[in-house]
Design a protein around this motif. Structure first.
Motif, PDB file in Angstrom:
ATOM      1  N   VAL A 188      80.396  25.593  59.740  1.00  0.00           N
ATOM      2  CA  VAL A 188      79.525  26.279  60.768  1.00  0.00           C
ATOM      3  C   VAL A 188      78.500  24.723  61.146  1.00  0.00           C
ATOM      4  O   VAL A 188      78.347  24.604  62.074  1.00  0.00           O
ATOM      5  CB  VAL A 188      78.908  26.934  59.975  1.00  0.00           C
ATOM      6  CG1 VAL A 188      77.376  27.414  61.026  1.00  0.00           C
ATOM      7  CG2 VAL A 188      79.365  28.432  59.629  1.00  0.00           C
ATOM      8  N   ALA A 189      78.279  23.845  60.282  1.00  0.00           N
ATOM      9  CA  ALA A 189      78.009  22.544  60.366  1.00  0.00           C
ATOM     10  C   ALA A 189      78.041  21.458  61.143  1.00  0.00           C
ATOM     11  O   ALA A 189      77.915  20.807  61.743  1.00  0.00           O
ATOM     12  CB  ALA A 189      77.076  22.466  59.264  1.00  0.00           C
ATOM     13  N   SER A 190      79.232  21.617  60.828  1.00  0.00           N
ATOM     14  CA  SER A 190      80.289  20.545  61.460  1.00  0.00           C
ATOM     15  C   SER A 190      80.490  21.251  63.033  1.00  0.00           C
ATOM     16  O   SER A 190      80.533  20.641  64.301  1.00  0.00           O
ATOM     17  CB  SER A 190      81.561  20.333  61.386  1.00  0.00           C
ATOM     18  OG  SER A 190      82.919  21.930  60.930  1.00  0.00           O
ATOM     19  N   ILE A 191      80.587  22.127  63.214  1.00  0.00           N
ATOM     20  CA  ILE A 191      81.088  22.940  65.049  1.00  0.00           C
ATOM     21  C   ILE A 191      79.684  22.875  65.770  1.00  0.00           C
ATOM     22  O   ILE A 191      79.107  22.444  66.594  1.00  0.00           O
ATOM     23  CB  ILE A 191      81.073  24.682  64.896  1.00  0.00           C
ATOM     24  CG1 ILE A 191      82.314  25.271  64.085  1.00  0.00           C
ATOM     25  CG2 ILE A 191      81.096  25.303  65.839  1.00  0.00           C
ATOM     26  CD1 ILE A 191      83.021  26.579  63.695  1.00  0.00           C
ATOM     27  N   VAL A 192      78.745  22.892  64.816  1.00  0.00           N
ATOM     28  CA  VAL A 192      77.449  22.825  65.121  1.00  0.00           C
ATOM     29  C   VAL A 192      76.502  21.316  65.936  1.00  0.00           C
ATOM     30  O   VAL A 192      76.497  21.352  66.500  1.00  0.00           O
ATOM     31  CB  VAL A 192      75.610  23.507  64.445  1.00  0.00           C
ATOM     32  CG1 VAL A 192      74.398  22.963  65.324  1.00  0.00           C
ATOM     33  CG2 VAL A 192      76.134  25.129  64.711  1.00  0.00           C
ATOM     34  N   ARG A 193      77.300  20.834  64.920  1.00  0.00           N
ATOM     35  CA  ARG A 193      77.655  18.785  64.904  1.00  0.00           C
ATOM     36  C   ARG A 193      77.616  18.472  66.298  1.00  0.00           C
ATOM     37  O   ARG A 193      77.586  17.591  67.270  1.00  0.00           O
ATOM     38  CB  ARG A 193      77.448  18.107  64.341  1.00  0.00           C
ATOM     39  CG  ARG A 193      78.148  16.746  64.051  1.00  0.00           C
ATOM     40  CD  ARG A 193      76.749  16.497  64.098  1.00  0.00           C
ATOM     41  NE  ARG A 193      77.122  14.709  64.564  1.00  0.00           N
ATOM     42  CZ  ARG A 193      77.072  13.957  65.157  1.00  0.00           C
ATOM     43  NH1 ARG A 193      76.685  14.487  66.555  1.00  0.00           N
ATOM     44  NH2 ARG A 193      77.032  12.722  65.368  1.00  0.00           N
ATOM     45  N   TYR A 194      79.152  19.170  66.690  1.00  0.00           N
ATOM     46  CA  TYR A 194      79.791  18.926  67.665  1.00  0.00           C
ATOM     47  C   TYR A 194      79.827  19.632  69.022  1.00  0.00           C
ATOM     48  O   TYR A 194      79.787  19.179  69.600  1.00  0.00           O
ATOM     49  CB  TYR A 194      81.448  18.694  67.147  1.00  0.00           C
ATOM     50  CG  TYR A 194      81.551  18.125  66.254  1.00  0.00           C
ATOM     51  CD1 TYR A 194      81.193  16.334  66.454  1.00  0.00           C
ATOM     52  CD2 TYR A 194      82.070  18.522  65.043  1.00  0.00           C
ATOM     53  CE1 TYR A 194      81.712  15.495  64.980  1.00  0.00           C
ATOM     54  CE2 TYR A 194      82.580  16.943  63.823  1.00  0.00           C
ATOM     55  CZ  TYR A 194      81.319  15.937  64.170  1.00  0.00           C
ATOM     56  OH  TYR A 194      81.904  14.879  62.992  1.00  0.00           O
ATOM     57  N   ALA A 195      78.951  20.631  68.705  1.00  0.00           N
ATOM     58  CA  ALA A 195      78.560  21.517  70.337  1.00  0.00           C
ATOM     59  C   ALA A 195      76.736  21.468  70.189  1.00  0.00           C
ATOM     60  O   ALA A 195      76.304  22.058  71.039  1.00  0.00           O
ATOM     61  CB  ALA A 195      77.648  23.022  69.718  1.00  0.00           C
ATOM     62  N   ARG A 196      76.681  20.009  70.741  1.00  0.00           N
ATOM     63  CA  ARG A 196      75.639  19.132  70.538  1.00  0.00           C
ATOM     64  C   ARG A 196      74.530  19.257  70.025  1.00  0.00           C
ATOM     65  O   ARG A 196      73.114  20.146  70.368  1.00  0.00           O
ATOM     66  CB  ARG A 196      75.236  19.271  72.291  1.00  0.00           C
ATOM     67  CG  ARG A 196      76.528  18.555  72.751  1.00  0.00           C
ATOM     68  CD  ARG A 196      76.263  17.677  73.386  1.00  0.00           C
ATOM     69  NE  ARG A 196      76.796  17.599  74.708  1.00  0.00           N
ATOM     70  CZ  ARG A 196      78.029  16.250  74.911  1.00  0.00           C
ATOM     71  NH1 ARG A 196      78.596  16.474  73.254  1.00  0.00           N
ATOM     72  NH2 ARG A 196      79.638  15.936  75.568  1.00  0.00           N
ATOM     73  N   GLN A 197      74.254  19.693  68.583  1.00  0.00           N
ATOM     74  CA  GLN A 197      72.747  20.619  67.845  1.00  0.00           C
ATOM     75  C   GLN A 197      72.780  21.667  68.221  1.00  0.00           C
ATOM     76  O   GLN A 197      71.245  21.908  68.518  1.00  0.00           O
ATOM     77  CB  GLN A 197      72.075  19.064  67.932  1.00  0.00           C
ATOM     78  CG  GLN A 197      72.309  17.886  67.005  1.00  0.00           C
ATOM     79  CD  GLN A 197      72.779  17.983  66.115  1.00  0.00           C
ATOM     80  OE1 GLN A 197      72.086  18.751  65.288  1.00  0.00           O
ATOM     81  NE2 GLN A 197      73.461  17.054  65.521  1.00  0.00           N
ATOM     82  N   ALA A 198      73.125  22.954  69.044  1.00  0.00           N
ATOM     83  CA  ALA A 198      72.495  23.810  68.819  1.00  0.00           C
ATOM     84  C   ALA A 198      71.634  24.926  67.608  1.00  0.00           C
ATOM     85  O   ALA A 198      73.015  25.275  66.751  1.00  0.00           O
ATOM     86  CB  ALA A 198      73.554  24.524  70.121  1.00  0.00           C
ATOM     87  N   GLN A 199      70.253  24.355  67.877  1.00  0.00           N
ATOM     88  CA  GLN A 199      70.279  24.983  66.311  1.00  0.00           C
ATOM     89  C   GLN A 199      70.238  26.927  66.124  1.00  0.00           C
ATOM     90  O   GLN A 199      70.618  27.213  65.310  1.00  0.00           O
ATOM     91  CB  GLN A 199      68.442  24.559  65.774  1.00  0.00           C
ATOM     92  CG  GLN A 199      68.457  23.107  65.851  1.00  0.00           C
ATOM     93  CD  GLN A 199      69.712  22.709  64.762  1.00  0.00           C
ATOM     94  OE1 GLN A 199      69.680  23.284  63.852  1.00  0.00           O
ATOM     95  NE2 GLN A 199      70.253  21.982  64.560  1.00  0.00           N
ATOM     96  N   GLY A 200      70.147  27.388  67.353  1.00  0.00           N
ATOM     97  CA  GLY A 200      70.617  28.794  67.468  1.00  0.00           C
ATOM     98  C   GLY A 200      72.212  28.775  67.173  1.00  0.00           C
ATOM     99  O   GLY A 200      72.761  30.260  66.312  1.00  0.00           O
ATOM    100  N   LEU A 201      72.450  28.050  67.606  1.00  0.00           N
ATOM    101  CA  LEU A 201      74.214  28.446  66.875  1.00  0.00           C
ATOM    102  C   LEU A 201      74.462  28.471  65.395  1.00  0.00           C
ATOM    103  O   LEU A 201      74.717  28.869  65.545  1.00  0.00           O
ATOM    104  CB  LEU A 201      75.123  27.972  67.886  1.00  0.00           C
ATOM    105  CG  LEU A 201      76.573  27.488  67.143  1.00  0.00           C
ATOM    106  CD1 LEU A 201      77.097  28.479  68.161  1.00  0.00           C
ATOM    107  CD2 LEU A 201      77.400  26.481  67.949  1.00  0.00           C
ATOM    108  N   MET A 202      73.733  28.256  64.914  1.00  0.00           N
ATOM    109  CA  MET A 202      73.617  27.486  63.430  1.00  0.00           C
ATOM    110  C   MET A 202      73.899  29.017  62.549  1.00  0.00           C
ATOM    111  O   MET A 202      74.410  29.360  62.081  1.00  0.00           O
ATOM    112  CB  MET A 202      72.790  26.519  62.841  1.00  0.00           C
ATOM    113  CG  MET A 202      72.832  26.444  61.557  1.00  0.00           C
ATOM    114  SD  MET A 202      73.760  25.104  60.995  1.00  0.00           S
ATOM    115  CE  MET A 202      73.264  23.483  62.379  1.00  0.00           C
ATOM    116  N   VAL A 203      72.381  29.565  63.012  1.00  0.00           N
ATOM    117  CA  VAL A 203      72.255  31.037  62.577  1.00  0.00           C
ATOM    118  C   VAL A 203      73.714  31.959  62.997  1.00  0.00           C
ATOM    119  O   VAL A 203      72.889  32.823  61.720  1.00  0.00           O
ATOM    120  CB  VAL A 203      70.525  31.705  62.886  1.00  0.00           C
ATOM    121  CG1 VAL A 203      69.983  33.087  63.014  1.00  0.00           C
ATOM    122  CG2 VAL A 203      69.774  30.716  62.236  1.00  0.00           C
ATOM    123  N   ILE A 204      73.311  31.922  64.227  1.00  0.00           N
ATOM    124  CA  ILE A 204      74.726  33.006  64.817  1.00  0.00           C
ATOM    125  C   ILE A 204      76.032  33.370  63.895  1.00  0.00           C
ATOM    126  O   ILE A 204      76.103  33.916  63.187  1.00  0.00           O
ATOM    127  CB  ILE A 204      74.755  32.649  65.984  1.00  0.00           C
ATOM    128  CG1 ILE A 204      72.799  33.139  67.019  1.00  0.00           C
ATOM    129  CG2 ILE A 204      75.744  33.676  67.125  1.00  0.00           C
ATOM    130  CD1 ILE A 204      73.181  32.894  68.180  1.00  0.00           C
TER     131      ILE A 204
END
Length: 166
Positions: free
Chosen positions: A93-109
């Motif tokens: 999940v952290a790798s997905i969020v890293r390459y999705a331009r740091q969308a922190q809300g995406l991390m929780v979801i």
């Protein structure tokens, strides 16, 4: 309480795995490292970190509340399998969020629906290891934890190279 502290310590530590990288280091890694090797190394590092955190939390729990664990082998097997599952899911999940331009809300979801089955199994095994819950089929719980670990690692090995190339 142990697994809740374990989960929050894991989320705090692992979510920073990719966010600490700067763009220059990302380009450097891109030229010298295979993406699968990078993913495996991050999962191993995060797993070792979670095992250390689990040991410290257990020692603090024993110090302040006494020793609630009656079956250390079952408990540490759960810590080992849980550490691998939590670190592989959170690293993915952290790798997905890293390459999705740091969308922190995406991390929780993305992370909590993935981690709920692992957390429920760890809670059940922890209750069995402390003799609060009597269940004779603890082997099935370990088998399910191992299967979830393999699933998360497999997903990471499949998805991370395509994320890495973008």
């Amino acid at each position: 309480i142990f697994w809740v502290i374990f989960l929050f310590a894991a989320s705090n530590a692992i979510f920073r795995t990719f966010s600490r990288e700067q763009n220059g280091s990302h380009l450097y890694y891109y030229t010298i490292v295979d993406p699968i090797e990078l993913f495996i190394s991050k999962v191993l590092y995060n797993t070792l970190w979670l095992w250390i955190v689990a040991t410290v939390v257990l020692l603090a729990n024993v110090l302040f509340f006494g020793n609630p664990v009656s079956s250390f082998s079952a408990f540490y097997t759960a810590v080992i399998l849980g550490g691998v599952g939590v670190s592989s899911a959170f690293t993915l999940v952290a790798s997905i969020v890293r390459y999705a331009r740091q969308a922190q809300g995406l991390m929780v979801i993305l992370s909590f629906p993935l981690i709920i089955p692992v957390f429920l199994l760890l809670n059940k095994v922890g209750l069995q290891a402390t003799s609060v819950l009597e269940d004779s089929d603890i082997g099935t719980d370990f088998l399910l934890l191992g299967a979830i670990d393999i699933l998360f690692i497999g997903l990471g090995l499949i998805l991370f190279p395509s994320l890495w190339r973008n």
